[in-house]
Write an enzyme that holds these catalytic residues in place. Structure first.
Site, PDB file in Angstrom:
ATOM      1  CG  HIS A  91     -37.625  17.092  -7.118  1.00  0.00           C
ATOM      2  ND1 HIS A  91     -36.569  18.711  -6.866  1.00  0.00           N
ATOM      3  CD2 HIS A  91     -38.648  17.610  -7.519  1.00  0.00           C
ATOM      4  CE1 HIS A  91     -37.668  19.603  -7.299  1.00  0.00           C
ATOM      5  NE2 HIS A  91     -39.060  18.954  -7.676  1.00  0.00           N
ATOM      6  CD  GLU A 144     -33.579  17.737  -4.850  1.00  0.00           C
ATOM      7  OE1 GLU A 144     -34.175  18.219  -6.524  1.00  0.00           O
ATOM      8  OE2 GLU A 144     -34.153  17.631  -4.395  1.00  0.00           O
ATOM      9  NE  ARG A 162     -38.012  23.850  -6.167  1.00  0.00           N
ATOM     10  CZ  ARG A 162     -39.003  23.710  -6.690  1.00  0.00           C
ATOM     11  NH1 ARG A 162     -39.493  23.039  -5.921  1.00  0.00           N
ATOM     12  NH2 ARG A 162     -39.541  23.828  -7.901  1.00  0.00           N
TER      13      ARG A 162
END
Length: 318
Positions: free
Chosen positions: A279, A260, A232
């Site tokens: 992602h 993000e 992450r």
């Protein structure tokens, strides 16, 4: 930790909140007792039979809107479609079990790690840019073969990466929170990082891992080393990484960022030595099928009175 079950009467319907019609159909195919209700949490708490749901399956990227859980008095299980549970740990009412879809994203994410390592080591992003510019730019790049690879994390994705590295003759070291057979501890990172050609991040989000990769962590990596983040974005201090990338001392491959989505104009977009994807490590067709299978398997367990699987340890965060 005792493995929980959900107690239902043999004739009691199982009401399940789902994010899509496809998942609703898959859930109801498990048993005539399953009643699936498609919901959008941001629209507010569900009404009618949906308000009697015992199970909620949030969509990917879903957070818990204010007041949503208060409208679900019978909720007993939140079944995620992802492995990461950080959006839900510590945010559920007492008595509600949290389970993830551990394994659903494993093959795809491990494959992305391999692709990122190979592309970065062999200079593929550079050669793609040169192709776009119509330049024949011969040059010698690095290699993954024989590299010293340090994997921070020891879960199923980390193990899958290790299996995929078989045949590359790498020197592979796993790091976990605590040392045990075949694993080094995170306390040993200052001694391990200076000897790593590639550092792969595959840790869950916990208070201990947020900001783990800070200026000191990056400074301990040798010149020319590659940082690969498939965990992450919050695991890495973005400013510290930008400083190292801008200096040209190390390189990185990121599938996740903080913030993000990465906003327009953010300096990471133009950082040198960076391979960046949005992602998408788990985004292959099979992943949705695997995640749906995790849900339907769990529903079958609930109906059969069997212990739940992939229960998240709320104290550990994963």
């Amino acid at each position: 930790m005792p493995v929980p079950t959900l107690d239902l009467r043999s004739d009691e319907p199982l009401h399940v909140l789902v994010p899509s019609t496809a998942l609703a159909a898959a859930a109801e195919a498990v048993s005539p007792r399953v009643r699936a209700h498609r919901v959008t949490p941001t629209d507010g708490p569900p009404a009618g039979e949906a308000a009697q749901a015992q199970v909620w399956v949030p969509g990917g990227g879903t957070a818990i809107p204010p007041g949503f859980l208060e409208g679900l008095p019978r909720l007993r299980l939140v079944q995620l479609l992802s492995a990461g549970a950080e959006r839900f740990v510590g945010r559920l009412p007492e008595g509600v079990v949290l389970c993830n879809a551990r394994g659903a994203h494993t093959p795809a994410t491990a494959e992305w790690v391999m692709a990122a390592m190979l592309a970065a080591q062999r200079g593929i992003p550079f050669f793609v840019r040169e192709q776009d510019a119509g330049r024949w730019s011969f040059g010698t790049q690095r290699s993954l073969v024989g590299a010293r690879v340090l994997v921070v994390g020891a879960g199923d994705i980390a193990q899958a990466v290790g299996a995929m590295l078989t045949g590359f003759d790498v020197e592979l070291t796993y790091v976990a929170r605590t040392a045990r057979a075949g694993l080094r501890s995170t306390a040993e990172l200052p001694d391990l990082l200076p000897h790593a050609d590639v550092v792969v991040l595959l840790v869950p989000v916990t208070p201990e891992t947020v900001g783990m990769v800070d200026a000191a962590f990056l400074a301990a990596m040798p010149d020319g080393a590659l940082l690969v983040n498939a965990a992450r974005g919050v695991v890495v201090d973005t400013d510290a990484l930008l400083a190292e990338l801008t200096s040209g001392r190390i390189r990185a491959a990121l599938d996740v960022t903080e913030p993000e989505p990465l906003p327009e104009g953010h300096p990471l977009w133009s950082a040198p030595g960076l391979l960046l994807t949005p992602h998408v490590a788990g985004a292959i067709p099979d992943t949705n099928e695997r995640a749906a299978a995790a849900v339907t398997d769990q529903l079958a367990r609930v109906l059969a009175g069997e212990p739940l699987v992939n229960v998240v340890d709320k104290s550990a965060g994963y």
